[in-house]
Design an enzyme around this catalytic site. Sequence first.
Site, PDB file in Angstrom:
ATOM      1  N   THR A 192       1.035  -1.156   0.085  1.00  0.00           N
ATOM      2  CA  THR A 192       0.105   0.036  -0.067  1.00  0.00           C
ATOM      3  C   THR A 192       0.947   1.159  -0.143  1.00  0.00           C
ATOM      4  O   THR A 192       2.088   1.082   0.637  1.00  0.00           O
ATOM      5  CB  THR A 192      -0.860   0.135   1.373  1.00  0.00           C
ATOM      6  OG1 THR A 192      -1.795   1.207   1.132  1.00  0.00           O
ATOM      7  CG2 THR A 192      -0.224  -0.108   2.572  1.00  0.00           C
ATOM      8  N   LYS A 198      -1.960   3.775   6.682  1.00  0.00           N
ATOM      9  CA  LYS A 198      -2.158   2.351   6.756  1.00  0.00           C
ATOM     10  C   LYS A 198      -0.888   1.459   6.959  1.00  0.00           C
ATOM     11  O   LYS A 198      -0.648   0.840   7.868  1.00  0.00           O
ATOM     12  CB  LYS A 198      -2.573   1.807   5.448  1.00  0.00           C
ATOM     13  CG  LYS A 198      -4.129   1.645   5.227  1.00  0.00           C
ATOM     14  CD  LYS A 198      -4.496   0.701   4.014  1.00  0.00           C
ATOM     15  CE  LYS A 198      -5.910   0.800   4.004  1.00  0.00           C
ATOM     16  NZ  LYS A 198      -6.458  -0.317   2.671  1.00  0.00           N
ATOM     17  N   ASP A 219      -7.762  -4.844   1.955  1.00  0.00           N
ATOM     18  CA  ASP A 219      -8.903  -4.005   1.416  1.00  0.00           C
ATOM     19  C   ASP A 219      -9.740  -3.818   2.499  1.00  0.00           C
ATOM     20  O   ASP A 219     -10.362  -4.843   3.059  1.00  0.00           O
ATOM     21  CB  ASP A 219      -9.621  -4.377   0.070  1.00  0.00           C
ATOM     22  CG  ASP A 219     -10.372  -3.352  -0.671  1.00  0.00           C
ATOM     23  OD1 ASP A 219      -9.897  -2.328  -0.715  1.00  0.00           O
ATOM     24  OD2 ASP A 219     -11.537  -3.712  -0.933  1.00  0.00           O
ATOM     25  N   PHE A 268      -7.714   7.879  10.594  1.00  0.00           N
ATOM     26  CA  PHE A 268      -7.973   8.249   9.312  1.00  0.00           C
ATOM     27  C   PHE A 268      -9.231   7.925   8.890  1.00  0.00           C
ATOM     28  O   PHE A 268     -10.046   7.028   9.091  1.00  0.00           O
ATOM     29  CB  PHE A 268      -6.593   7.978   8.466  1.00  0.00           C
ATOM     30  CG  PHE A 268      -6.461   6.391   8.400  1.00  0.00           C
ATOM     31  CD1 PHE A 268      -7.016   5.777   7.166  1.00  0.00           C
ATOM     32  CD2 PHE A 268      -5.876   5.631   9.333  1.00  0.00           C
ATOM     33  CE1 PHE A 268      -6.611   4.379   6.965  1.00  0.00           C
ATOM     34  CE2 PHE A 268      -5.549   4.365   9.311  1.00  0.00           C
ATOM     35  CZ  PHE A 268      -6.035   3.841   7.898  1.00  0.00           C
ATOM     36  N   TYR A 301     -12.745   7.068   7.480  1.00  0.00           N
ATOM     37  CA  TYR A 301     -14.026   7.379   8.087  1.00  0.00           C
ATOM     38  C   TYR A 301     -13.984   7.227   9.490  1.00  0.00           C
ATOM     39  O   TYR A 301     -15.087   7.311  10.256  1.00  0.00           O
ATOM     40  CB  TYR A 301     -14.949   6.211   7.600  1.00  0.00           C
ATOM     41  CG  TYR A 301     -15.337   6.732   6.016  1.00  0.00           C
ATOM     42  CD1 TYR A 301     -15.850   7.742   5.476  1.00  0.00           C
ATOM     43  CD2 TYR A 301     -14.590   5.605   4.897  1.00  0.00           C
ATOM     44  CE1 TYR A 301     -16.197   7.860   4.091  1.00  0.00           C
ATOM     45  CE2 TYR A 301     -14.895   5.616   3.600  1.00  0.00           C
ATOM     46  CZ  TYR A 301     -15.445   6.996   3.302  1.00  0.00           C
ATOM     47  OH  TYR A 301     -15.659   6.890   1.908  1.00  0.00           O
ATOM     48  N   ASP A 302     -12.674   7.016  10.126  1.00  0.00           N
ATOM     49  CA  ASP A 302     -12.719   6.599  11.558  1.00  0.00           C
ATOM     50  C   ASP A 302     -13.516   7.812  12.433  1.00  0.00           C
ATOM     51  O   ASP A 302     -14.084   7.415  13.551  1.00  0.00           O
ATOM     52  CB  ASP A 302     -11.026   6.706  11.963  1.00  0.00           C
ATOM     53  CG  ASP A 302     -10.672   5.329  11.474  1.00  0.00           C
ATOM     54  OD1 ASP A 302     -11.193   4.473  10.971  1.00  0.00           O
ATOM     55  OD2 ASP A 302      -9.458   5.295  11.682  1.00  0.00           O
ATOM     56  N   LYS A 334      -6.684   1.120  19.303  1.00  0.00           N
ATOM     57  CA  LYS A 334      -7.231   0.712  17.878  1.00  0.00           C
ATOM     58  C   LYS A 334      -6.690  -0.461  17.344  1.00  0.00           C
ATOM     59  O   LYS A 334      -7.091  -1.212  16.721  1.00  0.00           O
ATOM     60  CB  LYS A 334      -7.201   1.885  17.322  1.00  0.00           C
ATOM     61  CG  LYS A 334      -7.889   1.803  15.944  1.00  0.00           C
ATOM     62  CD  LYS A 334      -7.282   3.061  14.634  1.00  0.00           C
ATOM     63  CE  LYS A 334      -7.824   2.663  13.381  1.00  0.00           C
ATOM     64  NZ  LYS A 334      -7.649   3.647  12.497  1.00  0.00           N
TER      65      LYS A 334
END
Length: 200
Positions: free
Chosen positions: A10, A15, A72, A155, A157-158, A178
């Site tokens: 990625t 990520k 993904d 990051f 939609y968190d 997290k």
Amino acid sequence: MNEKKLLIATSNQHKIAELSAILLGVPFKLCFPSDFKELAPVEEGDVSYFENASKKAVSFSLQTGIAALADDTGLEIDFFGGRPGPLSSRFFDASMPYRERNERILEAMKDCPDEKRTARFVCCVVIAEGHNILASFSGELKGKIALSADGAGGFGYDPIFYCSDLGMTLAALPRGVKNKVSHRAKAMAKALEFLKTYMA
């Protein structure tokens, strides 16, 4: 003896940071796309998380000659019939900041009652070596869409994903927490066990 290498497939820096922290201590030398020149990008589709992660893992492994791990991830909102799902990163214009994307979702759901704000994050992790898919793992985190964005961490939609069991959004959780409870953490915990066994 050559050191075994694993490419984190990625270019998303958020990520990379998250996966690197989760993979701390894995018996591989972690490599990243920036370690290689001119890697061709992979075009993702909207069929499934597994298909998208597989495409990335196989393509990056073939291009670099080392094993690759790709994931993904998608946000499934029941109010939107499970969308955006595998299209989560491409649901809005690619140039639109996530702050604005989150605001648009909240605006569209402003009249949605609490009991219908249910949602889930889904993650699929695939490990490939050449054309061979060695393993795949999935993880899910259930929650709901918050009434407003909250939290400076995370990051995507968190900030609008509310973890009901923890009483805060995913972006408000400490990073260490997290990385233990998220959808990606659940999938990666299984991947980590596989990698340790694979090396043995």
